[in-house]
Design an enzyme around this catalytic site. Structure first.
Site, short mmCIF file in Angstrom:
data_model
loop_
_atom_site.label_atom_id
_atom_site.label_comp_id
_atom_site.label_asym_id
_atom_site.label_seq_id
_atom_site.Cartn_x
_atom_site.Cartn_y
_atom_site.Cartn_z
N ASP A 53 -46.03 -16.44 21.29
CA ASP A 53 -44.89 -16.41 22.49
C ASP A 53 -44.16 -17.23 22.42
O ASP A 53 -43.05 -17.12 21.57
CB ASP A 53 -45.54 -15.78 24.11
CG ASP A 53 -45.02 -14.90 24.62
OD1 ASP A 53 -44.24 -14.43 25.26
OD2 ASP A 53 -46.09 -13.91 25.23
N HIS A 88 -41.58 -15.34 29.82
CA HIS A 88 -42.75 -14.51 29.58
C HIS A 88 -44.24 -15.13 28.64
O HIS A 88 -45.22 -15.43 29.18
CB HIS A 88 -42.24 -14.15 27.99
CG HIS A 88 -43.43 -12.53 28.13
ND1 HIS A 88 -44.14 -12.66 27.15
CD2 HIS A 88 -43.51 -10.45 28.24
CE1 HIS A 88 -44.87 -11.55 26.32
NE2 HIS A 88 -44.41 -10.38 27.66
N ASN A 185 -45.68 -0.58 25.86
CA ASN A 185 -45.38 -0.32 27.21
C ASN A 185 -44.00 1.33 27.07
O ASN A 185 -43.43 1.68 27.98
CB ASN A 185 -44.08 -0.97 27.63
CG ASN A 185 -45.71 -2.16 28.16
OD1 ASN A 185 -46.67 -2.41 28.37
ND2 ASN A 185 -44.71 -3.64 28.73
N SER A 252 -48.59 -6.96 28.92
CA SER A 252 -48.63 -7.93 27.77
C SER A 252 -48.88 -8.96 29.10
O SER A 252 -49.44 -9.86 28.53
CB SER A 252 -47.24 -8.29 28.09
OG SER A 252 -46.07 -7.97 26.52
#
Length: 326
Positions: A53, A88, A185, A252
């Site tokens: 990530d 994130h 998404n 996520s």
């Protein structure tokens, strides 16, 4: 093909709220019924999760004790610099395994260990080459006490099928490591249409869709025939850089619920069978712990992760067999 010039990005997500203090058990942890596994004395101890990530806040009090190793695969900072300039990765890590320390938040597997691989920069993008290198790295990584990575979380994606990335994921899965990825998404709130993103479309990974607090399919969640399961991904509270907490929405945010659940199931399953479980066995164990929400399989896969469901189902079957002499 020059993979260094090809980029993957964070799957678009929404920051709903940021707070300096938090003292709660996030609703997603309750939804996946992590507490039913905790009650058996299992919280993921000994299971190593690799998170590919944007990095992590290594000083966050809910995360610092869970980190066993860090590595930077971007051009942003040194090889061991995994500072999260986005937020994130820190948020994802908290949902997977934030420590149970009587403050802040708690993750699904609060005693697991984390290998943090920074593959995305602060702007949310990273090279395919870096992601492939990270996958190959965690596949062979060995910890100070011979620890091995058992689960990989990838809440990232792109529109292109990259054969070299697919091969890298296959190498990881063939080595016995489970890979969990976000479905994406780009959803249009219409189950009749399909949306496509990679690596979510690769059959070897566990592809995760998103639901809200009322078990409704998130309007943004991608629909496609590779969706395996669904988990909470709307208004999810978790850790955030600078020792903060944030409420984020996206597939996520759903994916780390499944990654944490897999960590718990590996720990409990391998103690039960007294051996190392294969990727296929772990997947079967996960699917056993799902409940359908009533949507198309392309939207929710096998259903919502509910770690307490299998035990309740087995109790019901035993009762029926006993009462009706089946």
């Amino acid at each position: 093909m020059n993979n260094k010039n090809k980029r993957f990005r964070l799957i678009p997500y929404k920051v709903e709220d940021v707070q300096t203090k938090q003292d709660t058990l996030p609703y997603g942890i309750k939804k996946v019924e992590a507490e039913t596994i905790w009650a058996k004395g299992e919280k993921g101890k000994g299971i190593v999760v690799a998170i590919l990530d944007t990095g992590i806040d290594t000083t966050h009090p809910d995360l610092m004790d869970r980190i066993i190793h860090t590595r930077n695969f971007t051009d942003e900072g040194g090889v061991n610099d995994v500072w999260d300039g986005s937020g994130h990765g820190t948020h994802v890590a908290g949902t997977i395994g934030a420590s149970e320390n009587n403050k802040g938040v708690v993750g699904v597997a609060p005693e697991c260990q984390m290998v943090i691989c920074k593959v995305l920069e602060s702007n949310g993008s990273g090279s395919i080459e870096g992601i492939i290198n990270a996958l190959d790295y965690v596949r062979v990584w060995t910890g100070p006490n011979n620890e091995k990575v058992r689960v990989v979380n990838m809440s990232l994606g792109g529109p292109d099928d990259v054969p070299e990335l697919h091969k890298a994921i296959k190498r990881v899965v063939d080595s016995g490591i489970v890979v969990c990825v976000a479905s994406g998404n780009e959803g249009d709130d219409d189950e009749r249409t399909m949306e496509f993103s990679y690596p979510a479309l690769y059959n070897e990974v566990i592809t995760v869709a998103a639901s809200d607090e009322n078990n409704k399919l998130a309007y943004f969640s991608n629909n496609n025939l590779q969706v395996d399961v669904i988990a909470p991904g709307v208004n999810v509270v978790s850790t955030y850089p600078d020792r903060q907490y944030a409420k984020l929405s996206g597939t996520s945010m759903a994916t780390p619920h499944v990654t944490g659940a897999v960590a718990l199931l590996i720990a409990t399953g391998e103690k039960m069978f007294n051996r190392t479980l294969t990727d296929a066995e772990i997947y079967a164990l996960l699917i056993k712990h799902t409940v359908r929400l009533g949507y198309e399989s392309s939207s929710e896969g096998h259903g919502m992760i509910r770690l307490g469901y299998a035990d309740k189902l087995n109790d019901l079957i035993t009762f029926i067999e006993k009462e009706y002499c089946i």
